[in-house]
Design a protein around this motif. Structure first.
Motif, PDB file in Angstrom:
ATOM      1  N   GLU A  78      30.696  -2.909 -20.671  1.00 46.27           N
ATOM      2  CA  GLU A  78      31.869  -4.176 -20.814  1.00 46.27           C
ATOM      3  C   GLU A  78      33.226  -3.900 -20.410  1.00 46.27           C
ATOM      4  O   GLU A  78      33.932  -3.560 -20.702  1.00 46.27           O
ATOM      5  CB  GLU A  78      31.454  -4.279 -22.489  1.00 46.27           C
ATOM      6  CG  GLU A  78      32.400  -5.227 -23.403  1.00 46.27           C
ATOM      7  CD  GLU A  78      32.314  -4.615 -24.641  1.00 46.27           C
ATOM      8  OE1 GLU A  78      33.262  -4.022 -25.047  1.00 46.27           O
ATOM      9  OE2 GLU A  78      31.386  -4.979 -25.284  1.00 46.27           O
ATOM     10  N   ASP A  97      33.429 -19.212 -20.742  1.00 49.82           N
ATOM     11  CA  ASP A  97      32.806 -18.607 -20.270  1.00 49.82           C
ATOM     12  C   ASP A  97      31.646 -17.977 -20.106  1.00 49.82           C
ATOM     13  O   ASP A  97      30.381 -17.226 -19.131  1.00 49.82           O
ATOM     14  CB  ASP A  97      34.283 -17.510 -19.219  1.00 49.82           C
ATOM     15  CG  ASP A  97      34.682 -17.174 -20.523  1.00 49.82           C
ATOM     16  OD1 ASP A  97      34.268 -16.460 -21.919  1.00 49.82           O
ATOM     17  OD2 ASP A  97      34.948 -16.236 -20.174  1.00 49.82           O
ATOM     18  N   LEU A  98      30.976 -17.744 -21.216  1.00 51.52           N
ATOM     19  CA  LEU A  98      29.449 -17.188 -22.063  1.00 51.52           C
ATOM     20  C   LEU A  98      28.424 -18.383 -20.986  1.00 51.52           C
ATOM     21  O   LEU A  98      27.960 -19.366 -21.588  1.00 51.52           O
ATOM     22  CB  LEU A  98      29.885 -17.341 -23.312  1.00 51.52           C
ATOM     23  CG  LEU A  98      30.806 -16.954 -23.923  1.00 51.52           C
ATOM     24  CD1 LEU A  98      30.176 -16.778 -25.388  1.00 51.52           C
ATOM     25  CD2 LEU A  98      30.637 -14.903 -23.226  1.00 51.52           C
ATOM     26  N   ASP A 122      34.905  -6.789 -20.862  1.00 50.90           N
ATOM     27  CA  ASP A 122      36.304  -7.675 -21.404  1.00 50.90           C
ATOM     28  C   ASP A 122      36.469  -7.209 -22.929  1.00 50.90           C
ATOM     29  O   ASP A 122      35.668  -8.004 -23.476  1.00 50.90           O
ATOM     30  CB  ASP A 122      35.653  -8.894 -21.320  1.00 50.90           C
ATOM     31  CG  ASP A 122      37.676  -9.916 -21.388  1.00 50.90           C
ATOM     32  OD1 ASP A 122      38.073  -9.672 -22.238  1.00 50.90           O
ATOM     33  OD2 ASP A 122      37.495 -10.801 -20.875  1.00 50.90           O
ATOM     34  N   ASP A 157      26.889  -3.456 -16.047  1.00 47.50           N
ATOM     35  CA  ASP A 157      26.983  -4.194 -16.425  1.00 47.50           C
ATOM     36  C   ASP A 157      27.443  -3.645 -17.913  1.00 47.50           C
ATOM     37  O   ASP A 157      27.130  -3.380 -19.105  1.00 47.50           O
ATOM     38  CB  ASP A 157      25.097  -3.956 -17.071  1.00 47.50           C
ATOM     39  CG  ASP A 157      23.954  -4.812 -16.106  1.00 47.50           C
ATOM     40  OD1 ASP A 157      25.433  -6.145 -15.517  1.00 47.50           O
ATOM     41  OD2 ASP A 157      23.396  -4.428 -16.460  1.00 47.50           O
ATOM     42  N   HIS A 192      31.889 -15.284 -14.786  1.00 46.01           N
ATOM     43  CA  HIS A 192      30.205 -16.145 -15.455  1.00 46.01           C
ATOM     44  C   HIS A 192      30.070 -14.793 -16.286  1.00 46.01           C
ATOM     45  O   HIS A 192      30.352 -13.554 -15.946  1.00 46.01           O
ATOM     46  CB  HIS A 192      29.005 -16.460 -14.974  1.00 46.01           C
ATOM     47  CG  HIS A 192      29.411 -17.882 -14.731  1.00 46.01           C
ATOM     48  ND1 HIS A 192      29.236 -19.005 -15.035  1.00 46.01           N
ATOM     49  CD2 HIS A 192      30.133 -17.794 -13.103  1.00 46.01           C
ATOM     50  CE1 HIS A 192      29.393 -19.895 -14.218  1.00 46.01           C
ATOM     51  NE2 HIS A 192      29.946 -19.707 -13.224  1.00 46.01           N
ATOM     52  N   HIS A 193      30.099 -14.976 -17.905  1.00 48.65           N
ATOM     53  CA  HIS A 193      28.889 -13.475 -18.974  1.00 48.65           C
ATOM     54  C   HIS A 193      28.438 -14.234 -19.407  1.00 48.65           C
ATOM     55  O   HIS A 193      27.930 -15.671 -20.211  1.00 48.65           O
ATOM     56  CB  HIS A 193      30.440 -13.578 -20.028  1.00 48.65           C
ATOM     57  CG  HIS A 193      31.896 -12.566 -19.294  1.00 48.65           C
ATOM     58  ND1 HIS A 193      32.447 -13.856 -18.897  1.00 48.65           N
ATOM     59  CD2 HIS A 193      32.046 -11.235 -19.117  1.00 48.65           C
ATOM     60  CE1 HIS A 193      33.879 -12.780 -18.559  1.00 48.65           C
ATOM     61  NE2 HIS A 193      33.202 -11.184 -18.702  1.00 48.65           N
ATOM     62  N   SER A 194      27.257 -12.787 -19.794  1.00 46.81           N
ATOM     63  CA  SER A 194      25.760 -12.923 -20.142  1.00 46.81           C
ATOM     64  C   SER A 194      25.976 -12.252 -21.531  1.00 46.81           C
ATOM     65  O   SER A 194      26.754 -11.322 -21.958  1.00 46.81           O
ATOM     66  CB  SER A 194      24.861 -12.650 -19.598  1.00 46.81           C
ATOM     67  OG  SER A 194      23.562 -12.402 -20.242  1.00 46.81           O
ATOM     68  N   LEU A 212      27.792  -7.512 -24.004  1.00 46.17           N
ATOM     69  CA  LEU A 212      29.162  -8.438 -22.982  1.00 46.17           C
ATOM     70  C   LEU A 212      28.960  -7.573 -21.686  1.00 46.17           C
ATOM     71  O   LEU A 212      29.129  -6.960 -22.051  1.00 46.17           O
ATOM     72  CB  LEU A 212      29.894  -9.009 -24.106  1.00 46.17           C
ATOM     73  CG  LEU A 212      31.057  -9.956 -23.421  1.00 46.17           C
ATOM     74  CD1 LEU A 212      30.208 -11.903 -24.085  1.00 46.17           C
ATOM     75  CD2 LEU A 212      32.074  -9.758 -23.945  1.00 46.17           C
ATOM     76  N   TRP A 213      28.567  -8.640 -20.853  1.00 48.63           N
ATOM     77  CA  TRP A 213      28.292  -8.240 -19.252  1.00 48.63           C
ATOM     78  C   TRP A 213      28.668  -9.174 -18.561  1.00 48.63           C
ATOM     79  O   TRP A 213      28.190 -10.697 -18.741  1.00 48.63           O
ATOM     80  CB  TRP A 213      27.211  -6.656 -19.330  1.00 48.63           C
ATOM     81  CG  TRP A 213      25.965  -7.861 -19.116  1.00 48.63           C
ATOM     82  CD1 TRP A 213      25.587  -8.570 -17.402  1.00 48.63           C
ATOM     83  CD2 TRP A 213      25.227  -8.024 -19.765  1.00 48.63           C
ATOM     84  NE1 TRP A 213      24.078  -8.681 -17.617  1.00 48.63           N
ATOM     85  CE2 TRP A 213      24.197  -8.843 -19.559  1.00 48.63           C
ATOM     86  CE3 TRP A 213      25.256  -8.244 -20.681  1.00 48.63           C
ATOM     87  CZ2 TRP A 213      22.520  -9.320 -19.777  1.00 48.63           C
ATOM     88  CZ3 TRP A 213      23.915  -8.654 -22.112  1.00 48.63           C
ATOM     89  CH2 TRP A 213      22.743  -9.646 -21.058  1.00 48.63           C
ATOM     90  N   ARG A 214      29.368  -9.469 -17.545  1.00 54.22           N
ATOM     91  CA  ARG A 214      29.722 -10.225 -16.194  1.00 54.22           C
ATOM     92  C   ARG A 214      28.311  -9.844 -15.255  1.00 54.22           C
ATOM     93  O   ARG A 214      27.958  -8.850 -14.949  1.00 54.22           O
ATOM     94  CB  ARG A 214      30.684  -9.226 -15.641  1.00 54.22           C
ATOM     95  CG  ARG A 214      31.645 -10.656 -15.134  1.00 54.22           C
ATOM     96  CD  ARG A 214      32.412 -10.459 -14.206  1.00 54.22           C
ATOM     97  NE  ARG A 214      32.764 -10.070 -13.109  1.00 54.22           N
ATOM     98  CZ  ARG A 214      33.601 -10.523 -11.843  1.00 54.22           C
ATOM     99  NH1 ARG A 214      34.756 -10.759 -12.075  1.00 54.22           N
ATOM    100  NH2 ARG A 214      32.751 -10.440 -10.446  1.00 54.22           N
TER     101      ARG A 214
END
Length: 307
Positions: free
Chosen positions: A230, A291-292, A232, A228, A263-265, A256-258
């Motif tokens: 970051e 993409d969030l 990006d 998890d 898809h990012h959360s 922020l993680w993928r």
């Protein structure tokens, strides 16, 4: 006053289907590449043992392990699709592919070590090689690898901003096979025409180095997603700048993680001088950054706080 209205339920709930774009298409490609590679794997290992070529045998062994890696990639797509709606996976099943990629990368590293060790033994204790028989097998192996790479290539390059580490792992495995096949052809040809027997195990060492380099890159990239991290920083900075400029807020905390390919959360905590709702911030973020896929916003109103 909060309203308990079933018509508003959709505003507060959402699914967690964080699979990559073209997921099922990528799954079919992985299965096709697995089948093609498996068919020739048997031929190449048998030929390497029969003709005594270390370069050819190493290529066949690579291909055997790559069959497992490609099968693992296909299985990861299937598992991710099957468990897309499973509530036990808090942020969806999109990371099945990254887990498969990490495992494949470790296998690649182990392959590199084993090939390097065996090549060193053959370098100092050479054996007789049937160059004329081994050379055509290596050439066919290269064609098979190129065909598998073609099967996987479009999906690997099609989403530059949403890398699919699972398909990338499969693609790298195939490229590793293609590289060792090409080197094997050169070594066998040199042995046949020039009598350079030492070149065959030397090629094994070079191939091991190339494979180890690719393995390290995959372990690093897929491992960062699994942890998890970051992945990006540029996107994180864009988000920070957006909320601070559009809402006059101060970002107190941002994660922020993928959670899947594309898809990012996001979890962001804001300190605002005026009345701003979390829904307003979410709407603005998703408008600018589609993409969030999973956004949590916390807003603390503090009129007396410094900007």
């Amino acid at each position: 006053m909060a309203r308990n209205n079933t018509h508003d339920h959709g505003l507060w709930t959402h699914d967690h289907h964080f699979l990559g774009h073209g997921h099922e298409h990528a799954e079919r490609r992985a299965r096709a590449a697995t089948l093609l590679t498996a068919i020739f794997m048997i031929v190449e290992i048998t030929a390497g043992l029969w003709f005594g070529s270390m370069a050819l045998l190493a290529d066949g062994v690579h291909m055997a392990t790559h069959v497992g890696a490609l099968g693992l990639a296909a299985a990861a797509y299937w598992l991710a699709r099957r468990h897309a709606g499973n509530e036990r996976f808090s942020f969806g099943s999109g990371k099945f592919g990254d887990l498969a990629a990490f495992a494949s990368a470790i296998v690649l590293g182990l392959i590199a070590l084993s090939v390097a060790a065996e090549s060193m033994v053959r370098l100092f204790s050479p054996i007789a090689i049937n160059y004329r028989s081994a050379l055509p097998i290596a050439a066919i192996g290269l064609l098979v690898n190129l065909a598998s790479a073609f099967i996987l290539k479009d999906d690997h390059h099609g989403h530059q901003h949403a890398p699919d580490h699972n398909l990338r792992a499969a693609y790298v495995h195939v490229l590793a096979d293609a590289a060792t096949s090409l080197l094997a052809i050169g070594a066998l040809a040199a042995g046949l025409l020039l009598g350079l027997r030492w070149l065959d195990p030397t090629v094994g060492l070079i191939g091991a180095g190339v494979i180890a380099s690719w393995s390290f890159g995959l372990i690093r990239d897929s491992g960062m997603v699994l942890l998890d991290a970051e992945t990006d920083p540029q996107l994180a900075q864009h988000i920070r700048t957006l909320v601070e400029s559009d809402f006059g807020a101060r970002v107190a905390d941002l994660h922020l993680w993928r959670v899947g390919p594309g898809h990012h959360s996001l979890i962001v905590s804001l300190i605002c001088p005026g009345a701003v709702t979390a829904e307003e911030v979410k709407a603005r973020l998703r408008e600018r950054h589609p993409d969030l896929s999973h956004v949590t916003v916390e807003v603390a109103v503090c009129a007396d706080c410094p900007p």
